[in-house]
Design a protein around this motif. Structure first.
Motif, PDB file in Angstrom:
ATOM      1  N   MET A  95       0.809  -1.216   0.000  1.00 15.98           N
ATOM      2  CA  MET A  95       0.000   0.000   0.000  1.00 15.98           C
ATOM      3  C   MET A  95       0.851   1.279   0.000  1.00 15.98           C
ATOM      4  SD  MET A  95      -3.068  -1.111  -0.228  1.00 15.98           S
ATOM      5  CE  MET A  95      -4.051   0.330   0.128  1.00 15.98           C
ATOM      6  N   THR A  96       2.159   1.143  -0.238  1.00 17.88           N
ATOM      7  CA  THR A  96       3.009   2.327  -0.294  1.00 17.88           C
ATOM      8  C   THR A  96       2.747   3.089  -1.591  1.00 17.88           C
ATOM      9  OG1 THR A  96       4.845   1.134  -1.326  1.00 17.88           O
ATOM     10  CG2 THR A  96       4.825   1.226   1.093  1.00 17.88           C
ATOM     11  N   MET A  97       3.298   4.261  -1.686  1.00 15.23           N
ATOM     12  CA  MET A  97       3.188   5.100  -2.893  1.00 15.23           C
ATOM     13  C   MET A  97       1.747   5.559  -3.139  1.00 15.23           C
ATOM     14  SD  MET A  97       6.412   5.026  -4.143  1.00 15.23           S
ATOM     15  CE  MET A  97       6.312   5.467  -5.850  1.00 15.23           C
ATOM     16  N   GLY A  98       0.883   5.491  -2.122  1.00 14.72           N
ATOM     17  CA  GLY A  98      -0.482   5.981  -2.250  1.00 14.72           C
ATOM     18  C   GLY A  98      -1.386   5.159  -3.135  1.00 14.72           C
ATOM     19  N   MET A  99      -1.018   3.906  -3.384  1.00 15.47           N
ATOM     20  CA  MET A  99      -1.841   3.038  -4.233  1.00 15.47           C
ATOM     21  C   MET A  99      -1.683   1.587  -3.805  1.00 15.47           C
ATOM     22  SD  MET A  99       0.468   2.953  -7.695  1.00 15.47           S
ATOM     23  CE  MET A  99       1.530   4.362  -7.480  1.00 15.47           C
ATOM     24  N   LYS A 100      -2.597   0.748  -4.236  1.00 14.44           N
ATOM     25  CA  LYS A 100      -2.510  -0.681  -3.956  1.00 14.44           C
ATOM     26  C   LYS A 100      -1.751  -1.354  -5.097  1.00 14.44           C
ATOM     27  CE  LYS A 100      -5.243  -4.766  -2.970  1.00 14.44           C
ATOM     28  NZ  LYS A 100      -6.598  -5.323  -2.829  1.00 14.44           N
TER      29      LYS A 100
END
Length: 142
Positions: A95-100
């Motif tokens: 869930m890093t980088m603001g996305m799944k």
């Protein structure tokens, strides 16, 4: 590099051992989930028959040959494969980088390989793209 030094490295290997056997960049990518800059990896455009092994423990991960070539040029800037050797790669929700996203790791040692993306429309049997850091791999020609 660890893959050449020992085949006994696995998920139970302490981090201090990984720091001793991996180079600085390999440790950052494989153990700290880093990423190499796009287009800089030595295996990005490589087309040769062989096996791609984990850069940490040496486990076989992907194949590239004229019969079962799973490596393809996706244009993403990293080596791309549409399928791994069965059982060689684990998948985890990232869930890093603001996305799944779906992170992929070596089943044997847990080393970070990159991410897998699906349903992008590539003309491959799986419509999946394993976007793998070259520093997470070691190529063995056959």
């Amino acid at each position: 590099m660890a893959a050449q030094q020992s085949t006994n490295l696995d998920k139970s290997t302490p981090e201090n051992v990984w720091k001793e056997v991996l180079g600085t960049e390999e440790y950052r990518i494989l153990r700290q989930k880093g990423t190499e800059p796009a287009g800089t990896g030595e295996y990005n455009k490589m087309k040769a028959d062989g096996v791609y092994r984990c850069g940490g423990c040496g486990a076989e991960l992907y194949t590239s040959d004229t019969k079962s070539d799973t490596k393809f040029d996706s244009g993403c800037g990293w080596p791309a494969f549409y399928a791994e050797i069965p059982g060689a790669v684990d998948r985890h929700v990232d869930m890093t980088m603001g996305m799944k996203r779906t992170e992929i790791t070596c089943t044997k040692c847990g080393g970070h390989l990159g991410h897998v993306f699906e349903n992008e429309g590539f003309p491959t049997p799986t419509d999946a793209r394993h976007c793998v850091n070259s520093r997470s791999l070691k190529f063995e020609a056959v």
